[in-house]
Design an enzyme around this catalytic site. Structure first.
Site, PDB file in Angstrom:
ATOM      1  N   HIS A 253       0.829  -1.209   0.000  1.00 10.30           N
ATOM      2  CA  HIS A 253       0.000   0.000   0.000  1.00 10.30           C
ATOM      3  C   HIS A 253       0.858   1.251   0.000  1.00 10.30           C
ATOM      4  O   HIS A 253       2.029   1.230   0.363  1.00 10.30           O
ATOM      5  CB  HIS A 253      -0.890   0.019   1.247  1.00 10.30           C
ATOM      6  CG  HIS A 253      -0.113   0.238   2.510  1.00 10.30           C
ATOM      7  ND1 HIS A 253       0.594  -0.772   3.132  1.00 10.30           N
ATOM      8  CD2 HIS A 253       0.095   1.358   3.244  1.00 10.30           C
ATOM      9  CE1 HIS A 253       1.193  -0.285   4.204  1.00 10.30           C
ATOM     10  NE2 HIS A 253       0.927   1.010   4.293  1.00 10.30           N
ATOM     11  N   ARG A 319       6.715  -8.669  16.165  1.00 13.69           N
ATOM     12  CA  ARG A 319       7.287  -7.367  15.790  1.00 13.69           C
ATOM     13  C   ARG A 319       6.277  -6.275  16.070  1.00 13.69           C
ATOM     14  O   ARG A 319       5.066  -6.493  15.951  1.00 13.69           O
ATOM     15  CB  ARG A 319       7.650  -7.367  14.303  1.00 13.69           C
ATOM     16  CG  ARG A 319       8.131  -6.014  13.783  1.00 13.69           C
ATOM     17  CD  ARG A 319       8.567  -6.064  12.329  1.00 13.69           C
ATOM     18  NE  ARG A 319       8.928  -4.718  11.876  1.00 13.69           N
ATOM     19  CZ  ARG A 319       8.147  -3.948  11.128  1.00 13.69           C
ATOM     20  NH1 ARG A 319       6.960  -4.405  10.723  1.00 13.69           N
ATOM     21  NH2 ARG A 319       8.512  -2.724  10.780  1.00 13.69           N
TER      22      ARG A 319
END
Ligand SMILES: C=C1C[C@]23C[C@H]1CC[C@H]2[C@]1(C)CCC[C@@](C)(C(=O)O)[C@H]1[C@@H]3C(=O)O
Ligand code: AKG
Ligand code: FE2
Length: 390
Positions: A253, A319
């Site tokens: 994106h 993460r």
């Protein structure tokens, strides 16, 4: 179109931790809010089909590492015209190639940013039922979301997110959001993120000044444009995944917003599409990622390109990242400064790259009609042109 109404989402309870039956506030119909609970998903040998992305989107191993442009802000802060000009030139070089760069010597208080990431870890470790107190309402950019399972029926990202607004004109708005959504006992958590937003706002103003100088518009142009802005802050949590090569943490994106400042831990997973291929971005301690989004691409009349990026996950480690999305005030028209629209050699007007729009319109487009991807702004502009011609 990707969107599915929550009630049509048929992910079984085994894959997603729960299907809380809840009454929606308006139509009094029950809707299914699915929570993304990796501890349950982890027990499955394979990830649910809804999380599997098309081959063309999947990450390959051993990607080349991007030589990320680095902008050292020491030059800017020392204030000498020559140093500011040299720093702006580094910004221009980065924004006319990748739309992406690292900033170092950014003067963001290290304790504040370390504490914000640590607090994000604490936030995501809360019980799912607690996080769902702040669950995203349909059409809102804020709240807790698990894998976007309430919005999409396929290509679910392997992540949970917690997003909130930071409005420059509102004191303690972040603290208020945390206490109103999660409870009074989360006031200190809100205070941590409020302080983080203050640091990010200060840095964003320096970046806006450099963007103005880099486009020959002066330091004030964009700093004034964003001075009454509103921001979206998104905490991303990417659990470790048993089949990382089959899914994505965040799909490809361009950020629909204007400028993104990303603070990430040292695990790694961010990738940028540059020089015709996906390239890995190695985390650098104390450096912050800055990328141009669609709204700034429009404000620069297309001179600076919105950066195409994604996040991958891995088998071993979770993460986290904090994305600070700088946005104009919602009702402000996104239109390039006049100086970018007149021919450099005194020639005729430069063609507009995008039509006028307001940030509120583009945001609503991404939250109700269109899943942001690599061509959000082009799709948005095309629909506007079509609707204005009918
Ligand atoms: C305005 C926004 C929409 C998204 C969050 C901010 C800026 C980035 C957008 C997003 C991350 C782009 C990829 C798809 C998306 C649905 C996601 O994976 O979260 C996007 C965000 C959103 O619509 O919630
Ligand atoms: O987590 C990352 O590294 C990127 C996240 C991102 O691109 C986003 O939230 O818009
Ligand atoms: Fe992004």
């Amino acid at each position: 179109m990707e969107y599915s109404s929550p009630t049509s989402l048929l992910l079984s309870p085994a894959t997603l931790d729960l299907n809380i039956k809840t009454k929606t506030h308006c139509s009094n119909t029950s809707s299914t809010i699915a929570g993304f609970n990796p501890s349950l998903l982890w027990e499955q040998p394979k990830i649910p089909q809804a999380f599997v992305w098309p081959h063309s989107d999947r990450s390959q191993d051993q990607l080349q590492e991007l030589q990320v442009p680095v902008v050292d802000l020491e030059g800017f802060f020392d204030g000498e015209d020559a140093s500011v000009a040299a720093t702006a030139e580094a910004v221009r070089a980065a924004c006319t190639t990748y739309g992406f760069f690292y900033v170092i010597n950014h003067r963001v208080d290290a304790d504040v940013s370390v504490n914000a990431l640590r607090t994000a870890e604490e936030l995501f470790k809360l019980p799912l039922s607690t996080k769902l107190r702040a669950r995203r309402r349909p059409g809102s950019a804020f709240g807790y979301v698990g894998a976007h399972a309430d919005r999409f029926a396929s290509k679910l990202p392997w992540k949970e997110t917690f997003s909130f607004g930071y409005d420059y004109g509102v004191n303690d708005g972040v603290v208020e959001y945390f206490t109103s959504k999660l409870g009074e006992e989360y006031k200190s958590m809100g205070r941590v993120f409020e302080g983080y937003c203050e640091e990010m706002k200060a840095l964003s103003m320096a970046i806006e000044e450099l963007l103005g100088v880099s486009l020959g518009l002066g330091r004030e142009e964009y700093r004034e444009y964003f001075q009454d802005g509103s921001c979206i802050v998104r905490c991303n949590n990417y659990p470790a995944c048993q089949e990382p090569e089959m899914t994505l943490g965040t799909g490809p994106h361009c950020d629909p917003t204007a400028i993104t400042i990303l603070h990430q831990d040292q695990v790694g997973g961010l990738q940028v599409f540059a020089d015709g291929k996906w390239q890995a971005v190695r985390p650098v301690p104390d450096a912050l990622v800055v990328n141009i989004g669609d709204t700034f691409m429009a404000l620069s009349n297309g001179r600076y390109k919105s950066c195409l990026h994604r996040a991958v996950v891995n088998r071993e480690r979770e993460r986290r990242s904090l994305a600070f999305f700088v946005c104009p005030r919602g009702d402000k028209v996104v239109r390039p400064p006049r100086a970018l629209l007149v021919g450099g050699d005194g020639g005729g007007d430069v063609p507009r790259a995008f039509p006028d729009f307001t940030w509120m319109e583009l945001l609503e487009f991404t939250q109700t009609q269109y899943r942001a991807d690599a061509s959000t702004l082009e799709s948005f502009a095309r629909r506007r042109l079509l609707s204005s011609s009918t």
